[in-house]
Design a protein around this motif. Structure first.
Motif, PDB file in Angstrom:
ATOM      1  N   HIS A  65      38.399  -5.113  37.467  1.00  0.00           N
ATOM      2  CA  HIS A  65      37.313  -4.432  36.758  1.00  0.00           C
ATOM      3  C   HIS A  65      36.552  -5.445  35.922  1.00  0.00           C
ATOM      4  CE1 HIS A  65      39.049  -0.325  37.394  1.00  0.00           C
ATOM      5  NE2 HIS A  65      40.153  -1.045  37.491  1.00  0.00           N
ATOM      6  N   HIS A  66      35.234  -5.249  35.836  1.00  0.00           N
ATOM      7  CA  HIS A  66      34.383  -6.063  34.980  1.00  0.00           C
ATOM      8  C   HIS A  66      33.597  -5.135  34.061  1.00  0.00           C
ATOM      9  CE1 HIS A  66      34.931  -8.848  38.396  1.00  0.00           C
ATOM     10  NE2 HIS A  66      34.827  -9.797  37.472  1.00  0.00           N
ATOM     11  N   VAL A  67      33.426  -5.554  32.825  1.00  0.00           N
ATOM     12  CA  VAL A  67      32.560  -4.846  31.882  1.00  0.00           C
ATOM     13  C   VAL A  67      31.367  -5.767  31.626  1.00  0.00           C
ATOM     14  CG1 VAL A  67      32.337  -3.818  29.597  1.00  0.00           C
ATOM     15  CG2 VAL A  67      34.512  -3.657  30.832  1.00  0.00           C
ATOM     16  N   GLU A  81      30.687  -0.559  33.391  1.00  0.00           N
ATOM     17  CA  GLU A  81      31.905  -1.094  34.009  1.00  0.00           C
ATOM     18  C   GLU A  81      31.789  -0.962  35.516  1.00  0.00           C
ATOM     19  OE1 GLU A  81      36.608   0.049  34.220  1.00  0.00           O
ATOM     20  OE2 GLU A  81      35.547   0.377  32.341  1.00  0.00           O
ATOM     21  N   THR A  83      34.052  -1.753  39.263  1.00  0.00           N
ATOM     22  CA  THR A  83      35.319  -2.137  39.885  1.00  0.00           C
ATOM     23  C   THR A  83      35.072  -2.976  41.126  1.00  0.00           C
ATOM     24  OG1 THR A  83      35.382  -0.111  41.183  1.00  0.00           O
ATOM     25  CG2 THR A  83      36.519  -0.075  39.075  1.00  0.00           C
TER      26      THR A  83
END
Length: 155
Positions: A65-67, A81, A83
């Motif tokens: 996951h990246h924010v 966010e 995925t």
């Protein structure tokens, strides 16, 4: 007891249809962001992984996951966010964010890959369609077997 053979497959069909709706909705959002024509410089604020499975003999599945955070042309700061992003994007990295003016919160940092998106969506829809067909077939076979059993027992 016989109703269980109808209720469980119907619940499974309902979950599969919900999955289909979710996949199509996600595909449309990403495609819309790519086609929106607006891009911004975004920053990766955080990366983390989630795992599922691993109980007993099941496989472990890991999702990255990246924010991200970016500022729209109107000056609005948006955080979202995503995925299954690339493992090469780390905290602090600068990325290109694609978004639409109407819904910047539905942005994506994935590079445009329309063919890949269509293939992924199509494969998931075909898989879930086959799953639904199997469930319907199970219900039909169960119904016919119950009818035949009633016929032979004279009920």
């Amino acid at each position: 007891m016989e109703a269980l053979f109808y209720v469980v497959p119907l619940l499974m069909i309902a979950f599969a249809v919900a999955g289909m709706v979710g996949v199509v909705r996600r595909s449309r959002r990403v495609s819309s962001a790519w086609n929106g024509g607006l891009t911004a410089e975004g920053r990766c604020l955080r990366t983390y992984t989630t795992t599922s499975g691993g109980a007993g003999d099941t496989m472990v599945s890991t999702s990255l996951h990246h924010v991200y955070e970016f500022t729209t042309r109107e000056g609005r700061t948006v955080r979202f966010e995503e995925t299954n992003g690339p493992g090469t994007v780390l905290e602090g990295d600068i990325v290109t964010v694609h978004y639409t003016a109407d819904h910047p919160e539905h942005a994506t940092a994935h590079a445009p890959a329309r063919g890949k998106l269509a293939a992924e969506t199509g494969c998931v829809l075909v898989f879930l369609g086959v799953f639904i067909a199997f469930c319907v077939g199970f219900i039909v076979v169960t119904h016919e077997m119950a009818r035949a059993a009633d016929y032979f027992t004279g009920s």
